[in-house]
Design an enzyme around this catalytic site. Structure first.
Site, PDB file in Angstrom:
ATOM      1  N   LYS A 161      62.089  46.773  55.902  1.00 10.28           N
ATOM      2  CA  LYS A 161      63.536  46.788  54.880  1.00 10.28           C
ATOM      3  C   LYS A 161      64.679  46.056  55.593  1.00 10.28           C
ATOM      4  O   LYS A 161      65.521  45.920  54.963  1.00 10.28           O
ATOM      5  CB  LYS A 161      63.524  48.110  54.570  1.00 10.28           C
ATOM      6  CG  LYS A 161      62.471  48.745  53.737  1.00 10.28           C
ATOM      7  CD  LYS A 161      62.488  47.960  52.370  1.00 10.28           C
ATOM      8  CE  LYS A 161      61.482  48.657  51.400  1.00 10.28           C
ATOM      9  NZ  LYS A 161      61.925  49.588  50.813  1.00 10.28           N
ATOM     10  N   ASP A 186      65.380  56.482  49.527  1.00  8.96           N
ATOM     11  CA  ASP A 186      64.671  57.613  49.681  1.00  8.96           C
ATOM     12  C   ASP A 186      64.110  57.288  51.094  1.00  8.96           C
ATOM     13  O   ASP A 186      63.221  58.177  51.766  1.00  8.96           O
ATOM     14  CB  ASP A 186      63.310  57.734  48.817  1.00  8.96           C
ATOM     15  CG  ASP A 186      62.471  56.434  48.883  1.00  8.96           C
ATOM     16  OD1 ASP A 186      62.703  55.616  49.519  1.00  8.96           O
ATOM     17  OD2 ASP A 186      61.338  56.392  48.020  1.00  8.96           O
TER      18      ASP A 186
END
Length: 214
Positions: free
Chosen positions: A72, A118
């Site tokens: 990410k 999240d």
């Protein structure tokens, strides 16, 4: 019925104009200037390939990417590079992490970054903001684990849980960004912020390019 043409996949042999080789090369060029960049490995799974009756199966192991245990960081870093370049008119002048960091250091008032997550997107964003010396706030939905919050805080970001679910937390981050003139770096394509999510996805093209160049 709403027009769903934008959801149709290209025919065999065609590519999407949203995700091109040129965009992948641009993303990789920037990522190669990041501290700690290296090509992650492809792991061959011959037993599974044999079981499924295919020639080869490879898995791209992103556990070592920037020490984040996730891919990410690629998306958040490339998106932030583009958003800051557009905001301050650096497009075409700033091409590397070092140049970006120098330009940010010269600002009298530095931008502030916010996002909802999240877990891994927020961690990747906190990482690049820490490297660039930017304030970063990450919102997490109710019920998020303390361990994930601590992983983000260890990278210098403020992190707090909201009272809502993921979607509600995303909209809370959006409202805060609009009301306080913060940069929203969100990997959800909210109305008016579609290009933000697109820049993040372009950042992930580095993985595809590494794979075909192996």
């Amino acid at each position: 019925m709403k027009d769903l043409d934008h959801l149709k996949l290209p025919r065999a042999g065609e590519t999407s104009s949203r995700f091109t080789k040129e965009q992948a090369l641009a993303a990789q060029k920037f990522h190669q200037t990041l501290p700690g960049y290296s090509v992650t490995r492809l792991v061959e799974l011959p037993a599974l390939a044999k079981e499924l009756g295919v020639k080869d199966i490879f898995v791209k192991d992103e556990a070592s990417r920037f020490g984040l245990n996730s891919f990410k960081g690629l998306g958040g870093s490339y998106c932030l590079f583009h958003l800051l370049s557009e905001k301050y008119g650096w497009s075409g002048k700033v091409e590397s992490f070092a140049q970006l960091k120098d330009q940010i250091a010269s600002l009298e008032e530095k931008p502030k970054i916010i996002s909802a997550t999240d877990g891994n997107h927020g961690r990747g964003l906190a990482w690049i903001c820490h490297l660039l010396g930017l304030r970063c706030e990450i919102l997490m939905p109710a019920g998020s684990s303390e361990e994930r919050q601590e992983n983000i805080r260890k990278l210098g970001a403020d992190c707090r849980r909201t009272d809502g679910n993921y979607d509600e937390t995303v909209h809370e981050a959006e409202r805060f960004a609009l009301e306080n003139d913060w940069l929203l770096v969100q990997d959800t394509a909210l109305p008016g912020f579609e290009k933000v999510a697109r820049f993040i996805m372009h950042g992930y093209l580095t993985m595809a390019l590494e794979t075909v160049e192996r």
